[in-house]
Design a protein around this motif. Structure first.
Motif, PDB file in Angstrom:
ATOM      1  N   GLY A  43       0.787  -1.203   0.127  1.00  0.00           N
ATOM      2  CA  GLY A  43       0.083  -0.068   0.040  1.00  0.00           C
ATOM      3  C   GLY A  43       0.989   1.127  -0.168  1.00  0.00           C
ATOM      4  N   PRO A  44       0.184   2.412  -0.448  1.00  0.00           N
ATOM      5  CA  PRO A  44       1.129   3.587  -0.298  1.00  0.00           C
ATOM      6  C   PRO A  44       1.734   3.983   0.848  1.00  0.00           C
ATOM      7  CG  PRO A  44      -1.100   3.897  -1.143  1.00  0.00           C
ATOM      8  CD  PRO A  44      -1.207   2.688  -0.810  1.00  0.00           C
ATOM      9  N   LEU A  45       1.251   3.862   2.017  1.00  0.00           N
ATOM     10  CA  LEU A  45       1.934   4.309   3.443  1.00  0.00           C
ATOM     11  C   LEU A  45       3.081   3.255   3.574  1.00  0.00           C
ATOM     12  CD1 LEU A  45       2.113   6.022   5.564  1.00  0.00           C
ATOM     13  CD2 LEU A  45       0.643   4.788   7.126  1.00  0.00           C
ATOM     14  N   THR A  46       2.850   2.096   3.271  1.00  0.00           N
ATOM     15  CA  THR A  46       4.073   1.112   3.339  1.00  0.00           C
ATOM     16  C   THR A  46       5.245   1.299   2.396  1.00  0.00           C
ATOM     17  OG1 THR A  46       2.411  -0.405   4.132  1.00  0.00           O
ATOM     18  CG2 THR A  46       4.661  -1.469   3.136  1.00  0.00           C
ATOM     19  N   GLU A  47       4.544   1.792   0.976  1.00  0.00           N
ATOM     20  CA  GLU A  47       5.751   1.968   0.091  1.00  0.00           C
ATOM     21  C   GLU A  47       6.595   3.184   0.751  1.00  0.00           C
ATOM     22  OE1 GLU A  47       4.218   2.462  -3.920  1.00  0.00           O
ATOM     23  OE2 GLU A  47       2.917   0.791  -3.504  1.00  0.00           O
ATOM     24  N   TRP A  48       5.880   4.399   1.067  1.00  0.00           N
ATOM     25  CA  TRP A  48       6.631   5.441   1.584  1.00  0.00           C
ATOM     26  C   TRP A  48       7.559   4.935   2.829  1.00  0.00           C
ATOM     27  CZ3 TRP A  48       6.276   7.408   6.510  1.00  0.00           C
ATOM     28  CH2 TRP A  48       7.225   8.278   6.675  1.00  0.00           C
ATOM     29  N   SER A  49       7.024   4.308   3.545  1.00  0.00           N
ATOM     30  CA  SER A  49       7.960   3.697   4.888  1.00  0.00           C
ATOM     31  C   SER A  49       9.111   3.295   4.611  1.00  0.00           C
ATOM     32  CB  SER A  49       7.050   2.949   5.861  1.00  0.00           C
ATOM     33  OG  SER A  49       6.828   1.709   5.544  1.00  0.00           O
ATOM     34  N   ARG A  50       9.214   2.591   3.321  1.00  0.00           N
ATOM     35  CA  ARG A  50      10.485   1.799   2.895  1.00  0.00           C
ATOM     36  C   ARG A  50      11.242   2.712   1.908  1.00  0.00           C
ATOM     37  NH1 ARG A  50       9.731  -2.972   5.145  1.00  0.00           N
ATOM     38  NH2 ARG A  50       7.877  -3.791   5.618  1.00  0.00           N
ATOM     39  N   THR A  51      11.792   3.840   2.626  1.00  0.00           N
ATOM     40  CA  THR A  51      12.614   4.730   1.754  1.00  0.00           C
ATOM     41  C   THR A  51      14.036   4.914   2.407  1.00  0.00           C
ATOM     42  OG1 THR A  51      11.513   6.477   2.714  1.00  0.00           O
ATOM     43  CG2 THR A  51      10.457   5.866   0.623  1.00  0.00           C
ATOM     44  N   PRO A  52      14.903   5.718   1.706  1.00  0.00           N
ATOM     45  CA  PRO A  52      16.177   6.043   2.485  1.00  0.00           C
ATOM     46  C   PRO A  52      15.747   7.037   3.602  1.00  0.00           C
ATOM     47  CG  PRO A  52      16.683   5.708   0.070  1.00  0.00           C
ATOM     48  CD  PRO A  52      14.904   5.615   0.417  1.00  0.00           C
ATOM     49  N   GLU A  53      14.829   7.851   3.185  1.00  0.00           N
ATOM     50  CA  GLU A  53      14.416   9.052   4.205  1.00  0.00           C
ATOM     51  C   GLU A  53      14.012   8.357   5.436  1.00  0.00           C
ATOM     52  OE1 GLU A  53      11.301  12.765   4.742  1.00  0.00           O
ATOM     53  OE2 GLU A  53      10.875  11.220   3.352  1.00  0.00           O
ATOM     54  N   THR A  54      13.167   7.366   5.521  1.00  0.00           N
ATOM     55  CA  THR A  54      12.907   6.487   6.877  1.00  0.00           C
ATOM     56  C   THR A  54      13.981   5.705   7.312  1.00  0.00           C
ATOM     57  OG1 THR A  54      11.650   4.683   5.646  1.00  0.00           O
ATOM     58  CG2 THR A  54      10.244   6.788   6.223  1.00  0.00           C
ATOM     59  N   LEU A  55      14.625   5.219   6.728  1.00  0.00           N
ATOM     60  CA  LEU A  55      15.744   4.491   7.080  1.00  0.00           C
ATOM     61  C   LEU A  55      16.797   5.596   7.843  1.00  0.00           C
ATOM     62  CD1 LEU A  55      17.359   2.029   7.245  1.00  0.00           C
ATOM     63  CD2 LEU A  55      18.757   2.747   5.257  1.00  0.00           C
ATOM     64  N   ALA A  56      16.952   6.648   7.194  1.00  0.00           N
ATOM     65  CA  ALA A  56      17.849   7.738   7.973  1.00  0.00           C
ATOM     66  C   ALA A  56      17.208   8.143   9.462  1.00  0.00           C
ATOM     67  CB  ALA A  56      17.966   8.814   7.358  1.00  0.00           C
ATOM     68  N   VAL A  57      16.049   8.180   9.413  1.00  0.00           N
ATOM     69  CA  VAL A  57      15.214   8.433  10.680  1.00  0.00           C
ATOM     70  C   VAL A  57      15.542   7.437  11.569  1.00  0.00           C
ATOM     71  CG1 VAL A  57      12.767   8.727  11.693  1.00  0.00           C
ATOM     72  CG2 VAL A  57      13.537  10.110   9.773  1.00  0.00           C
ATOM     73  N   LEU A  58      15.225   6.291  11.403  1.00  0.00           N
ATOM     74  CA  LEU A  58      15.215   5.126  12.414  1.00  0.00           C
ATOM     75  C   LEU A  58      16.902   5.105  12.717  1.00  0.00           C
ATOM     76  CD1 LEU A  58      12.874   2.478  10.625  1.00  0.00           C
ATOM     77  CD2 LEU A  58      12.612   3.601  12.653  1.00  0.00           C
ATOM     78  N   GLU A  59      17.813   5.081  11.670  1.00  0.00           N
ATOM     79  CA  GLU A  59      19.076   4.881  12.162  1.00  0.00           C
ATOM     80  C   GLU A  59      19.475   6.010  13.212  1.00  0.00           C
ATOM     81  OE1 GLU A  59      23.349   4.366  10.187  1.00  0.00           O
ATOM     82  OE2 GLU A  59      22.147   5.847   9.153  1.00  0.00           O
ATOM     83  N   ARG A  60      19.141   7.244  13.141  1.00  0.00           N
ATOM     84  CA  ARG A  60      19.450   8.501  14.150  1.00  0.00           C
ATOM     85  C   ARG A  60      18.630   8.128  15.525  1.00  0.00           C
ATOM     86  NH1 ARG A  60      18.469  11.620   9.823  1.00  0.00           N
ATOM     87  NH2 ARG A  60      16.281  12.147  10.244  1.00  0.00           N
TER      88      ARG A  60
END
Length: 167
Positions: free
Chosen positions: A124-141
């Motif tokens: 789904g659209p929200l899942t697709e968005w959640s699997r981006t480099p942007e969200t990866l960076a947020v989780l890493e920080r």
């Protein structure tokens, strides 16, 4: 961020909430029509989860959504599949302003983002968005700088990193 969700998902408090009187006690539904949305407790909101499909309709979910995500941010509700499915459905049906407010919420609430990555719907659209480099960076920080009880942030970061590197 939470204020913006209350603003963009603003829906008047329902006068009546439909429910199955065989499955649900009327006393469990009463707070949804008498208590201001921001004062609903996690226990009261949890009654909706326990009896999903037997309380309310799509408009009721839209009304309840800002309080649900606020309670997740406060750690009073778990970012589990049920709540995340409701958020994902609201995102999919939402207008661009609503979608942007939900993305801002997840970016500002790493524990909810971690829940979305690990427990949310698989497509789904929200899942697709959640699997981006942007969200990866947020989780890493967040994994490196915030308390991480049970390793939730670290695990979500590792899962998302593996997903992105496999593409």
């Amino acid at each position: 961020m939470i204020e913006r969700l209350y603003e963009v998902f603003a829906t008047p408090r329902p006068r009546v909430v439909e429910f199955c009187d065989h499955c649900v006690d009327a006393a469990n539904v009463a707070p949804f029509t008498t208590v201001p949305l921001r004062h609903l407790t996690s226990e009261q909101v949890g009654k909706f989860w326990l009896k999903s499909g037997t309380i309310g309709d799509e408009n009721f979910v839209r009304y309840l959504l800002p309080r649900v995500v606020e309670l997740i941010a406060l750690g009073e509700l778990e970012a589990d599949f049920f709540w995340l499915r409701l958020v994902a459905e609201a995102y999919e049906k939402g207008d661009p302003r609503e979608q942007a407010a939900l993305r801002e919420y997840f970016l500002a609430t790493p524990i909810a983002l971690a829940g979305l990555v690990r427990e949310g719907p698989k497509d789904g659209p929200l899942t697709e968005w959640s699997r981006t480099p942007e969200t990866l960076a947020v989780l890493e920080r967040a994994a490196l700088s915030e308390p991480d009880p049970g390793g939730v942030l670290s695990d979500a970061h590792a899962e998302l990193e593996a997903h992105l590197s496999s593409k």
